[in-house]
Design a protein around this motif. Structure first.
Motif, PDB file in Angstrom:
ATOM      1  N   ILE A   1      76.992  -9.768  11.482  1.00  0.00           N
ATOM      2  CA  ILE A   1      76.702  -8.475  10.845  1.00  0.00           C
ATOM      3  C   ILE A   1      77.436  -7.352  11.566  1.00  0.00           C
ATOM      4  CG2 ILE A   1      74.866  -6.791  10.422  1.00  0.00           C
ATOM      5  CD1 ILE A   1      72.979  -9.203   9.982  1.00  0.00           C
TER       6      ILE A   1
ATOM      7  N   LYS B   1      85.918  -4.460   0.322  1.00  0.00           N
ATOM      8  CA  LYS B   1      84.484  -4.581   0.055  1.00  0.00           C
ATOM      9  C   LYS B   1      83.910  -5.925   0.505  1.00  0.00           C
ATOM     10  CE  LYS B   1      84.049  -0.560  -1.920  1.00  0.00           C
ATOM     11  NZ  LYS B   1      83.800  -0.453  -3.361  1.00  0.00           N
TER      12      LYS B   1
ATOM     13  N   LEU C   1      81.705  -5.620   3.536  1.00  0.00           N
ATOM     14  CA  LEU C   1      80.368  -5.076   3.248  1.00  0.00           C
ATOM     15  C   LEU C   1      79.441  -6.167   2.741  1.00  0.00           C
ATOM     16  CD1 LEU C   1      78.328  -2.777   2.751  1.00  0.00           C
ATOM     17  CD2 LEU C   1      79.425  -2.412   0.529  1.00  0.00           C
ATOM     18  N   TRP C   2      79.909  -6.983   1.792  1.00  0.00           N
ATOM     19  CA  TRP C   2      79.045  -8.002   1.194  1.00  0.00           C
ATOM     20  C   TRP C   2      78.813  -9.168   2.140  1.00  0.00           C
ATOM     21  CZ3 TRP C   2      76.157  -6.957  -2.865  1.00  0.00           C
ATOM     22  CH2 TRP C   2      76.509  -5.854  -3.644  1.00  0.00           C
TER      23      TRP C   2
ATOM     24  N   GLY D   1      78.361  -8.698   5.372  1.00  0.00           N
ATOM     25  CA  GLY D   1      77.263  -8.171   6.183  1.00  0.00           C
ATOM     26  C   GLY D   1      75.935  -8.221   5.459  1.00  0.00           C
ATOM     27  N   LEU D   2      75.937  -7.912   4.147  1.00  0.00           N
ATOM     28  CA  LEU D   2      74.691  -7.957   3.375  1.00  0.00           C
ATOM     29  C   LEU D   2      74.185  -9.389   3.227  1.00  0.00           C
ATOM     30  CD1 LEU D   2      75.501  -5.339   0.572  1.00  0.00           C
ATOM     31  CD2 LEU D   2      73.982  -5.051   2.537  1.00  0.00           C
ATOM     32  N   ALA D   3      75.101 -10.342   3.003  1.00  0.00           N
ATOM     33  CA  ALA D   3      74.687 -11.751   2.879  1.00  0.00           C
ATOM     34  C   ALA D   3      74.085 -12.242   4.192  1.00  0.00           C
ATOM     35  CB  ALA D   3      75.880 -12.615   2.474  1.00  0.00           C
ATOM     36  N   CYS D   4      74.712 -11.917   5.305  1.00  0.00           N
ATOM     37  CA  CYS D   4      74.176 -12.321   6.611  1.00  0.00           C
ATOM     38  C   CYS D   4      72.837 -11.638   6.887  1.00  0.00           C
ATOM     39  CB  CYS D   4      75.180 -11.995   7.718  1.00  0.00           C
ATOM     40  SG  CYS D   4      76.673 -13.012   7.667  1.00  0.00           S
ATOM     41  N   THR D   5      72.691 -10.396   6.437  1.00  0.00           N
ATOM     42  CA  THR D   5      71.408  -9.698   6.604  1.00  0.00           C
ATOM     43  C   THR D   5      70.310 -10.403   5.811  1.00  0.00           C
ATOM     44  OG1 THR D   5      72.561  -7.588   6.919  1.00  0.00           O
ATOM     45  CG2 THR D   5      70.218  -7.499   6.332  1.00  0.00           C
ATOM     46  N   GLY D   6      70.619 -10.832   4.577  1.00  0.00           N
ATOM     47  CA  GLY D   6      69.634 -11.554   3.784  1.00  0.00           C
ATOM     48  C   GLY D   6      69.214 -12.855   4.439  1.00  0.00           C
TER      49      GLY D   6
ATOM     50  N   LEU E   1      74.198 -12.708  -3.141  1.00  0.00           N
ATOM     51  CA  LEU E   1      75.046 -12.022  -2.155  1.00  0.00           C
ATOM     52  C   LEU E   1      76.222 -12.894  -1.727  1.00  0.00           C
ATOM     53  CD1 LEU E   1      72.284 -10.344   0.047  1.00  0.00           C
ATOM     54  CD2 LEU E   1      73.938  -9.187  -1.420  1.00  0.00           C
TER      55      LEU E   1
ATOM     56  N   TRP F   1      73.735 -10.752 -10.775  1.00  0.00           N
ATOM     57  CA  TRP F   1      72.405 -10.192 -10.519  1.00  0.00           C
ATOM     58  C   TRP F   1      71.458 -10.443 -11.687  1.00  0.00           C
ATOM     59  CZ3 TRP F   1      71.216  -9.532  -5.824  1.00  0.00           C
ATOM     60  CH2 TRP F   1      72.172  -9.132  -4.891  1.00  0.00           C
TER      61      TRP F   1
END
Length: 714
Positions: A264, A278, A281-282, A284-289, A326, A348
């Motif tokens: 992240i 981009k 960014l995604w 980082g979001l996938a790893c955050t999830g 993600l 989505w």
């Protein structure tokens, strides 16, 4: 009656040695062995005329413990009278809690797993069930400190209460008249009442399973191992060993958290450095999830903080579909897929549909608001939604292969493992092992998918970085060539014009700037001065400048009139895209007569005052436009100054512009001073300043010039 002898005391060593030599003396004695009958309910099992069950297991306890394998008496339904020691359970079926050979935990893959009641003839049943066992204990409390304790299995579906001789001694979960609150099962021990010594003890375990559990856990229902009875000391040591096992099983989760946190941070730094990419960014979001999934799992495996209904709703119905979406979006950006808004809507949309479908198969909805029969179509629907999302991920990988063949092949193992991880629940129900034990640590396939994905993504990042570095080197080489070309176009030596002093200062904002100027003698003692600014900066602006300078050189071969030169440049620039240029052209004759034409540029300054000139369009907007000329006469000591908007648009730390007033106030100063003042204030754009001053000739061919000016004088 069954006798289990466990290393009791030193006084009984001889008995134990003899038992060992004879082959572990174990005798089961039944005072009455009533044949089991299925389907006995509470009302019929506890009648006065029914015979009382005297079956019991005999256990001799010292400073040790014993597994209560049974056979236990088992019955579906619920009645608190079943906890009483004098209750007649002779009509209940028996259940041996000894794990069958070859059985294993479907989650961890470890051995010693006892299948639940759904695998033992009661499939489809959810709700309350009871286990009962009578034990004859021979126990000397003086042999060891502390009383007796019972350790419950580490895997129970889903909540339970433990009764000893009709007395509730503990529970896991929260039983209320309105319902039962469940948690992920944790290691638990319960102390038996102090008054219990040797003699017969009746254990009754009341179990409750949520209807949704059978959809998530294979072989669900009740106890998945035997309780263990023993002295407090050994039982507490066994409890510590159970927690050590939990720590070992979760160690890889902590390592995964550290790896995800690092990913992240790296993704955030990369996105901060390159906002146009981009994919960072995604990622980082996938790893955050995934990290949120891991944190929720750790909290559930270490504490009874998150209720089971909330845990599965958050983990299965919210985080899992979101993480799948993600990862798909990340790979789509990574392979630079087109039509990303449409991709977002599709991904989505399917993810939300999957989330709603799973939510209807989890507590508290399933079995309450959603009938149990709905699983017949909800489960296939959820599988279909997962198939759609997995198909989208594979399609993204296939399209990526067409764009970047080598990079897509590198990504295929990660994509394949992610697709398999989408179907963990389905594979689990099919009894397929999803955990492995390298170095004694339990590693799930989803964790393998995440780690392998991050390793492959790191390789792909390095590959893309090296490619970007190569492109950057090529770009810098092209920029350097353009800069060299532009330097050839900008006059380095100022021509000598008799009777005049010329000053020039040029400060580009980048290596290749958009400002240009030309000083061209007319061959009759006069000079043509052009100064302008092309929109934009960098290589494109530099190439436009090269075009303009070439057009100027061609035009002055036929005319030095400012309006003629500007009209010719305007025709050349029209039809060349969105680029345009402002420009001011001045022709100063030998006798001081000055003709000025302006194409949308800042008006020149005469002796520190801005000339009042009619405005006009910049070059390149309208091919048919004509440019008016203004005429004036330069007297001795008069000074004409032109600047580009880089001076006006200089900006300081307070976000204030240098502005026209400051520019006007220093327009009488040398060109080098004006450029330095704007640069110190805060240069934002290219800065160019050109001035011409008429001076008196002291001798033929000799002119006095201010020594501080960077000029050439005739």
């Amino acid at each position: 009656m069954r006798v289990l002898r466990l290393s009791v005391t030193g006084k009984k060593i001889s008995i134990l040695v003899a038992a060992f030599c004879l082959g572990t003396m174990v005798n089961v004695v039944r005072a009455e062995n009533a044949p089991p009958s299925q389907g006995v309910n509470a009302s019929t099992a506890n009648t006065a005329s029914a015979p009382v069950s005297h079956w019991a297991e005999q256990v001799v306890l010292g400073s040790s413990s014993v597994e209560l394998n049974g056979p236990w008496k088992f019955h579906k339904g619920d009645d608190l009278q079943w906890a009483q020691p004098d209750f007649n359970d002779s009509g209940w079926p028996s259940m041996d809690l000894t794990p069958p050979p070859g059985s294993y935990d479907p989650f961890l893959g470890s051995s010693g797993f006892m299948p639940g009641w759904t695998a033992l003839g009661d499939s489809g049943y959810a709700g309350y069930a009871w286990y009962r066992l009578k034990v004859n204990v021979q126990y000397d409390p003086g042999l060891s400190e502390g009383g007796l304790e019972i350790k419950m299995p580490d895997d129970v579906d889903d909540a339970y209460q433990v009764f000893v001789n009709g007395q509730l001694i503990g529970e896991f979960g929260h039983f209320t008249p309105s319902g039962v609150r469940t948690y992920l099962t944790l290691p638990r021990t319960f102390a038996l009442p102090r008054g219990i010594k040797s003699g017969q003890i009746t254990f009754a375990i009341r179990v409750w399973m949520d209807p949704s559990t059978a959809l998530t856990n294979p072989d669900a229902g009740g106890l998945h191992g035997p309780p263990i009875l023993g002295q407090a000391g050994p039982i507490e040591r066994m409890l510590r060993l159970d927690w050590d096992a939990v720590n070992r099983s979760q160690l890889n989760s902590f390592l995964e958290l550290a790896l995800l946190l690092l990913a992240i941070i790296v993704a955030a730094v990369l996105f901060w450095l390159d906002r146009k990419e981009k994919a960072y960014l995604w990622l980082g979001l996938a790893c955050t999830g995934v990290m949120l999934q891991t944190i929720v799992s750790l909290v559930g495996n270490y504490s009874a903080v998150i209720p089971g209904s909330f845990f599965f709703m958050l983990s299965d119905a919210i985080l899992k579909p979101a993480v799948i979406a993600l990862w798909i979006i990340f790979w789509a950006y990574w392979f630079r897929m087109g039509h990303m808004p449409r991709q977002h809507k599709m991904v989505w949309g399917f993810a939300i549909a999957l989330a709603l479908t799973i939510a209807m198969m989890r507590a508290p909805l399933y079995g309450h608001l959603i009938p149990i029969q709905a699983a017949a179509f909800l489960s296939p629907l959820a599988t279909f939604m997962k198939l759609l999302l997995a198909g989208m991920l594979l399609w993204v990988a296939w399209e990526g292969m067409r764009r970047d063949h080598a990079g897509a092949w590198l990504a295929m193992p990660a994509v394949g493992l992610l697709v398999v991880s989408f179907y963990q629940q389905e594979l689990l129900v099919l009894h397929m092992p999803l955990s492995f034990f390298p170095f004694g640590l339990a590693v799930g396939i989803s964790q393998i998918a995440v780690v392998v994905s991050l390793i492959i993504i790191t390789i792909l990042l390095m590959r893309r970085f090296l490619q970007s570095l190569k492109l950057r080197q090529q770009w810098e080489a092209e920029i350097d060539q353009a800069r060299q070309i532009q330097q050839l176009l900008i006059p380095e030596a100022i021509p000598t014009i008799p009777g005049y002093v010329l000053e020039t200062e040029y400060k580009p904002a980048q290596q290749v700037g958009g400002d240009f100027f030309q000083i061209i003698p007319d061959g009759h003692g006069g000079v043509l001065i052009l100064l302008g600014d092309v929109t934009g900066k960098g290589l494109q602006a530099g190439m436009q400048v090269a075009l303009i300078v070439g057009a100027i050189r061609t035009t002055v071969e036929t005319s030095h009139e400012p309006h003629v030169v500007l009209e010719s440049l305007n025709r050349r620039l029209c039809g060349r895209g969105q680029s345009y240029a402002t420009c001011v052209a001045m022709h100063v004759a030998r006798d001081g007569k000055t003709t000025i034409a302006n194409a949308g540029h800042i008006a020149p300054y005469l002796n520190g005052k801005e000339l009042n000139m009619a405005g006009n369009l910049p070059l390149g907007l309208n091919a048919s436009v004509t440019f008016d000329q203004e005429t004036l006469h330069l007297k001795q000591k008069d000074r004409l100054l032109v600047i580009t908007d880089g001076v006006i648009e200089a900006k300081n730390a307070k976000n204030e512009l240098f502005g026209f007033n400051r520019a006007r106030s220093i327009s009488h100063l040398p060109a080098a001073f004006i450029v330095k003042a704007a640069e110190i204030f805060g240069q934002e754009d290219d800065i160019t300043v050109v001035s011409i001053s008429r001076v008196a000739q002291e001798k033929e061919g000799e002119v006095s010039a201010p020594p501080s000016m960077k000029s050439e004088v005739a």
